[in-house]
Scaffold this motif. Structure first.
Motif, PDB file in Angstrom:
ATOM      1  N   LYS A 104       0.821  -1.224   0.000  1.00 27.27           N
ATOM      2  CA  LYS A 104       0.000   0.000   0.000  1.00 27.27           C
ATOM      3  C   LYS A 104       0.853   1.272   0.000  1.00 27.27           C
ATOM      4  CE  LYS A 104      -4.075  -2.067   0.755  1.00 27.27           C
ATOM      5  NZ  LYS A 104      -5.236  -2.042  -0.039  1.00 27.27           N
ATOM      6  N   GLY A 105       2.189   1.113   0.049  1.00 28.42           N
ATOM      7  CA  GLY A 105       3.080   2.262  -0.025  1.00 28.42           C
ATOM      8  C   GLY A 105       3.403   2.926   1.299  1.00 28.42           C
ATOM      9  N   TYR A 106       3.165   2.235   2.415  1.00 24.95           N
ATOM     10  CA  TYR A 106       3.424   2.834   3.726  1.00 24.95           C
ATOM     11  C   TYR A 106       4.706   2.325   4.376  1.00 24.95           C
ATOM     12  CZ  TYR A 106      -1.233   4.707   3.346  1.00 24.95           C
ATOM     13  OH  TYR A 106      -2.329   5.383   2.916  1.00 24.95           O
ATOM     14  N   TYR A 107       5.229   1.222   3.904  1.00 30.15           N
ATOM     15  CA  TYR A 107       6.445   0.646   4.461  1.00 30.15           C
ATOM     16  C   TYR A 107       7.531   0.777   3.418  1.00 30.15           C
ATOM     17  CZ  TYR A 107       9.145  -2.556   7.409  1.00 30.15           C
ATOM     18  OH  TYR A 107      10.092  -3.101   8.240  1.00 30.15           O
ATOM     19  N   HIS A 108       8.735   1.166   3.799  1.00 36.72           N
ATOM     20  CA  HIS A 108       9.743   1.590   2.830  1.00 36.72           C
ATOM     21  C   HIS A 108      10.513   0.484   2.118  1.00 36.72           C
ATOM     22  CE1 HIS A 108      11.798   1.428   6.736  1.00 36.72           C
ATOM     23  NE2 HIS A 108      12.867   1.095   6.050  1.00 36.72           N
ATOM     24  N   TYR A 109      10.410  -0.764   2.557  1.00 36.29           N
ATOM     25  CA  TYR A 109      11.071  -1.819   1.790  1.00 36.29           C
ATOM     26  C   TYR A 109      10.264  -3.111   1.863  1.00 36.29           C
ATOM     27  CZ  TYR A 109      13.039  -3.012   6.368  1.00 36.29           C
ATOM     28  OH  TYR A 109      13.198  -3.295   7.692  1.00 36.29           O
ATOM     29  N   ASN A 110      10.427  -3.915   0.832  1.00 38.79           N
ATOM     30  CA  ASN A 110       9.714  -5.181   0.753  1.00 38.79           C
ATOM     31  C   ASN A 110      10.381  -6.182   1.687  1.00 38.79           C
ATOM     32  OD1 ASN A 110       8.597  -7.654   0.053  1.00 38.79           O
ATOM     33  ND2 ASN A 110       8.497  -7.161  -2.119  1.00 38.79           N
ATOM     34  N   PRO A 111       9.676  -6.662   2.699  1.00 42.15           N
ATOM     35  CA  PRO A 111      10.303  -7.575   3.650  1.00 42.15           C
ATOM     36  C   PRO A 111      10.724  -8.902   3.022  1.00 42.15           C
ATOM     37  CG  PRO A 111       7.952  -7.405   4.077  1.00 42.15           C
ATOM     38  CD  PRO A 111       8.286  -6.376   3.039  1.00 42.15           C
ATOM     39  N   ASP A 112      10.119  -9.260   1.903  1.00 37.65           N
ATOM     40  CA  ASP A 112      10.473 -10.519   1.249  1.00 37.65           C
ATOM     41  C   ASP A 112      11.839 -10.465   0.585  1.00 37.65           C
ATOM     42  OD1 ASP A 112       8.126 -11.879   1.983  1.00 37.65           O
ATOM     43  OD2 ASP A 112       7.035 -10.910   0.362  1.00 37.65           O
ATOM     44  N   PHE A 113      12.376  -9.273   0.376  1.00 37.58           N
ATOM     45  CA  PHE A 113      13.680  -9.149  -0.258  1.00 37.58           C
ATOM     46  C   PHE A 113      14.823  -9.044   0.740  1.00 37.58           C
ATOM     47  CE2 PHE A 113      11.553  -7.239  -4.242  1.00 37.58           C
ATOM     48  CZ  PHE A 113      11.273  -8.515  -4.707  1.00 37.58           C
ATOM     49  N   LEU A 114      14.507  -9.148   2.026  1.00 35.40           N
ATOM     50  CA  LEU A 114      15.568  -9.123   3.036  1.00 35.40           C
ATOM     51  C   LEU A 114      16.305 -10.461   3.026  1.00 35.40           C
ATOM     52  CD1 LEU A 114      13.800  -7.465   6.085  1.00 35.40           C
ATOM     53  CD2 LEU A 114      15.526  -6.457   4.616  1.00 35.40           C
ATOM     54  N   SER A 115      17.597 -10.417   3.200  1.00 31.52           N
ATOM     55  CA  SER A 115      18.376 -11.648   3.229  1.00 31.52           C
ATOM     56  C   SER A 115      18.079 -12.421   4.510  1.00 31.52           C
ATOM     57  CB  SER A 115      19.866 -11.328   3.128  1.00 31.52           C
ATOM     58  OG  SER A 115      20.256 -10.549   4.228  1.00 31.52           O
ATOM     59  N   TYR A 116      18.439 -13.688   4.498  1.00 31.21           N
ATOM     60  CA  TYR A 116      18.141 -14.551   5.632  1.00 31.21           C
ATOM     61  C   TYR A 116      18.786 -14.056   6.929  1.00 31.21           C
ATOM     62  CZ  TYR A 116      17.251 -18.621   8.464  1.00 31.21           C
ATOM     63  OH  TYR A 116      16.810 -19.440   9.473  1.00 31.21           O
ATOM     64  N   ASP A 117      19.953 -13.462   6.842  1.00 26.13           N
ATOM     65  CA  ASP A 117      20.608 -12.983   8.058  1.00 26.13           C
ATOM     66  C   ASP A 117      19.873 -11.807   8.695  1.00 26.13           C
ATOM     67  OD1 ASP A 117      21.502 -11.564   5.792  1.00 26.13           O
ATOM     68  OD2 ASP A 117      23.239 -10.803   6.880  1.00 26.13           O
ATOM     69  N   LEU A 118      18.924 -11.215   7.969  1.00 27.26           N
ATOM     70  CA  LEU A 118      18.092 -10.130   8.516  1.00 27.26           C
ATOM     71  C   LEU A 118      16.682 -10.635   8.859  1.00 27.26           C
ATOM     72  CD1 LEU A 118      19.122  -7.236   6.109  1.00 27.26           C
ATOM     73  CD2 LEU A 118      19.940  -7.664   8.431  1.00 27.26           C
ATOM     74  N   ARG A 119      16.544 -11.946   9.015  1.00 31.93           N
ATOM     75  CA  ARG A 119      15.243 -12.563   9.272  1.00 31.93           C
ATOM     76  C   ARG A 119      14.555 -11.965  10.499  1.00 31.93           C
ATOM     77  NH1 ARG A 119      12.672 -16.479  12.025  1.00 31.93           N
ATOM     78  NH2 ARG A 119      11.082 -17.636  10.915  1.00 31.93           N
ATOM     79  N   ASP A 120      15.332 -11.682  11.558  1.00 27.58           N
ATOM     80  CA  ASP A 120      14.738 -11.140  12.769  1.00 27.58           C
ATOM     81  C   ASP A 120      14.077  -9.786  12.508  1.00 27.58           C
ATOM     82  OD1 ASP A 120      14.245 -11.587  15.589  1.00 27.58           O
ATOM     83  OD2 ASP A 120      15.571  -9.871  15.947  1.00 27.58           O
ATOM     84  N   ILE A 121      14.710  -8.963  11.692  1.00 30.12           N
ATOM     85  CA  ILE A 121      14.127  -7.663  11.322  1.00 30.12           C
ATOM     86  C   ILE A 121      12.860  -7.891  10.505  1.00 30.12           C
ATOM     87  CG2 ILE A 121      14.470  -5.590   9.903  1.00 30.12           C
ATOM     88  CD1 ILE A 121      17.446  -5.725  10.757  1.00 30.12           C
TER      89      ILE A 121
END
Length: 159
Positions: A104-121
């Motif tokens: 919807k354009g309210y969150y600044h990055y797609n969480p699905d594109f985060l690498s596995y080491d950033l899983r907690d974020i």
């Protein structure tokens, strides 16, 4: 119309309760006298399933009281506490919330594109998530709390 939130106690009686609820509403026409809505969710505190039923009938309350079945009625405040997402929460529901906010354009990055080491974020309701929820609430005429309650999440998933 009354909305009941029932936290299920996972045992044989809860299976009977779910069957009874489905039986009560299966073949009923949707009229002003028998409006109903079933919502499934889980308590973020206990992990127990919660069903919510909107109805003009007292059948479910009577069934719960007379059969000592596998559930208990939650107050609206308990339901909110069990199902709302807020800062510090983690899990797949938070990831889903972040995806919806991103789409919807309210969150600044797609969480699905985060690498596995950033899983907690990826799965944590952090300050960025809270700000995105507040922006969404403000833009959609909802109370600006930064807490993703049922009303906020329903509005977010509308097309």
């Amino acid at each position: 119309m009354t909305r009941l939130h029932i936290e299920l106690i996972e045992n044989e009686a809860s299976t009977k309760l779910i069957s009874k609820v489905l039986e009560m509403f299966r073949d009923r026409p949707r009229t002003n006298e028998s409006v109903y809505k079933l919502i499934d969710s889980k308590s973020k505190h206990t992990g127990k399933p919660i069903i919510s039923v909107e109805t003009d009938s007292n059948e479910i309350i009577d069934f719960l009281q007379n059969n000592h079945s596998g559930g208990r009625i939650l107050t609206n405040e308990e339901y909110e506490a069990h199902t709302s997402l807020s800062k510090g929460d983690k899990g797949s529901d938070v990831l889903s919330l972040k995806r919806n906010l991103y789409e919807k354009g309210y969150y600044h990055y797609n969480p699905d594109f985060l690498s596995y080491d950033l899983r907690d974020i990826k799965i944590t309701f952090d300050e960025d998530t809270e700000l995105a929820v507040k922006d969404f609430q403000r833009a959609n005429g909802l109370p600006v709390t930064g807490i993703a309650n049922e009303e906020t999440r329903e509005k977010l998933t509308e097309s």
